[in-house]
Design a protein around this motif. Structure first.
Motif, PDB file in Angstrom:
ATOM      1  N   THR A 164       0.817  -1.220   0.000  1.00 35.38           N
ATOM      2  CA  THR A 164       0.000   0.000   0.000  1.00 35.38           C
ATOM      3  C   THR A 164       0.847   1.263   0.000  1.00 35.38           C
ATOM      4  OG1 THR A 164      -0.235  -0.340   2.399  1.00 35.38           O
ATOM      5  CG2 THR A 164      -2.060  -1.028   1.002  1.00 35.38           C
ATOM      6  N   ILE A 181      -9.776   5.024  -0.229  1.00 35.77           N
ATOM      7  CA  ILE A 181      -9.286   3.661   0.006  1.00 35.77           C
ATOM      8  C   ILE A 181     -10.463   2.714  -0.168  1.00 35.77           C
ATOM      9  CG2 ILE A 181      -8.132   2.089   1.593  1.00 35.77           C
ATOM     10  CD1 ILE A 181      -6.396   4.480   0.827  1.00 35.77           C
ATOM     11  N   MET A 184     -11.340  -2.306   3.612  1.00 36.18           N
ATOM     12  CA  MET A 184     -10.586  -2.089   4.843  1.00 36.18           C
ATOM     13  C   MET A 184     -10.243  -3.418   5.514  1.00 36.18           C
ATOM     14  SD  MET A 184     -11.205   0.570   7.996  1.00 36.18           S
ATOM     15  CE  MET A 184     -12.325  -0.504   8.892  1.00 36.18           C
ATOM     16  N   GLY A 188      -6.250  -2.496   3.274  1.00 34.57           N
ATOM     17  CA  GLY A 188      -6.985  -1.233   3.339  1.00 34.57           C
ATOM     18  C   GLY A 188      -6.697  -0.419   4.584  1.00 34.57           C
ATOM     19  N   LEU A 204     -12.699   6.293   3.247  1.00 32.99           N
ATOM     20  CA  LEU A 204     -12.869   4.858   3.043  1.00 32.99           C
ATOM     21  C   LEU A 204     -14.136   4.600   2.246  1.00 32.99           C
ATOM     22  CD1 LEU A 204     -12.169   1.833   3.659  1.00 32.99           C
ATOM     23  CD2 LEU A 204     -13.750   2.038   5.593  1.00 32.99           C
ATOM     24  N   THR A 206     -16.603   1.566   1.517  1.00 33.07           N
ATOM     25  CA  THR A 206     -16.913   0.256   2.074  1.00 33.07           C
ATOM     26  C   THR A 206     -18.351  -0.112   1.764  1.00 33.07           C
ATOM     27  OG1 THR A 206     -17.070  -1.044   4.130  1.00 33.07           O
ATOM     28  CG2 THR A 206     -17.507   1.321   4.292  1.00 33.07           C
ATOM     29  N   THR A 245      -7.957  -1.929  -2.764  1.00 36.23           N
ATOM     30  CA  THR A 245      -7.409  -3.115  -2.105  1.00 36.23           C
ATOM     31  C   THR A 245      -8.341  -4.316  -2.184  1.00 36.23           C
ATOM     32  OG1 THR A 245      -8.326  -2.751   0.119  1.00 36.23           O
ATOM     33  CG2 THR A 245      -6.329  -1.523  -0.464  1.00 36.23           C
TER      34      THR A 245
END
Length: 350
Positions: A164, A181, A184, A188, A204, A206, A245
């Motif tokens: 990363t 990102i 997670m 992440g 983030l 998600t 990720t």
């Protein structure tokens, strides 16, 4: 030769189990290491179960290795007996090609020798990884563990950390940039920490709204629930970089819409065909870039360790008794770990 012990898979369908095997005697440029801790990477599961079709058995995973030097070859100058050191995803490369000369051994034009399930460049033997009590590695591929780092939580920095950190540095993330990102997990949560330490405004993405509080604890400034169409539309054209990720196939198109012109979407988790298909217009009409990145070179791996020591960054880990490695694999597949298992090799007893 060294007699070593460890856990290995004998086939794609059998669980990991204890074995005794031989490590080579140190060559002139080799470092012999007593392994203290080894992180457990999701790629360990893929390889043990031959999900990428390249496994060689017996297969002993483990490429997030932290240990203590026990012996050195006659030509070794960088490390000495007693040093605390690390070994990541590679243990050799051709060292002569343009990539190797640029300290980018992971892109070796003659293929790097990976820490496990790769043929040794000299004797052709199958490399065996860090789920073991000891390993022998060329000093060029051994890095120094800074004193400020906790040894166990430093182990995943040798894969999840460099994976990363490297693309964020390569693409020039700087203070004030807006970085998203995606996901997670082990990667992440490290991406959040690095992007924040580099001065970015971090968001983030998600699928789960329940991760919002945890994401902010890791350093995220904002959270976007990617399944919420309104939130995704509100994010259109907002981000300079996306660090993706997510390790399974997912639709990249909605995420590309969140990039500004010249924005960069970097894949570090997916190594399968993109499905559903990518709409090329989302790249062309805004001069966006879809990129990929693989771990990092040895010099940059040392850099990320030093960066973490300087900025107080570590991986969130759960310590693991190696006798429970197969249960740990099941938990990882279920997403039941925050965020990386690390094996305590003191538990390795046959």
């Amino acid at each position: 030769m060294y007699t070593a012990i460890g856990y290995a898979a004998q086939s794609a369908t059998t669980p990991l189990a204890p074995i005794t095997f031989q490590r080579r005697a140190p060559r002139p440029d080799d470092v012999a290491i007593e392994i203290l801790y080894c992180g457990v990477c999701h790629s360990d599961i893929h390889q043990a179960r031959n999900e990428w079709g390249i496994a060689v058995y017996p297969l002993m995973p483990g490429h997030e290795i932290v240990g203590k030097v026990t012996a050195v070859g006659s030509q070794v100058t960088r490390h000495k007996v007693g040093d605390l050191v690390g070994v990541g995803c590679m243990v050799d490369s051709c060292r002569d090609c343009a990539a190797c000369q640029a300290n980018l051994e992971q892109y070796c034009e003659n293929d790097p020798t990976m820490t496990y399930a790769s043929p040794d460049r000299i004797d052709g033997s199958n490399t065996m990884g860090g789920y073991s009590d000891r390993i022998v590695v060329s000093e060029h591929f051994v890095v120094r563990i800074p004193e400020k780092l906790d040894l166990a939580s430093a182990a995943p920095l040798l894969c999840a950390g460099i994976t990363t950190y490297s693309p964020l540095k390569h693409y020039g993330v700087k203070p004030g940039d807006r970085v998203g990102i995606l996901g997670m997990g082990g990667l992440g949560h490290m991406g959040i920490k690095f992007a924040k330490a580099l001065g970015a405004e971090v968001t983030l993405f998600t699928r789960s709204a329940s991760k919002a509080e945890e994401a902010r604890r890791q350093g995220a400034d904002h959270v976007i629930v990617s399944t919420d169409e309104a939130q995704m539309q509100a994010a259109a054209g907002r981000f300079d970089f996306l660090l993706d990720t997510i390790p399974v196939q997912h639709d990249l198109n909605p995420y590309l819409d969140t990039l500004t012109f010249d924005g960069v979407h970097i894949l570090v988790g997916l190594i399968e065909p993109v499905d559903p298909a990518l709409h090329a217009g989302k790249l062309v009409m805004k001069r966006r870039v879809l990129a990929g990145s693989l771990i990092g070179g040895i010099a940059e791996t040392q850099e990320v360790l030093d960066f973490c020591a300087e900025h107080g960054i570590s991986c969130d880990i759960e310590m693991l008794d190696i006798r429970h490695i197969n249960e740990a694999y099941s938990r990882m597949i279920a997403g039941d770990v925050k965020y990386r298992f690390v094996i305590d090799m003191a538990t390795l007893k046959l």
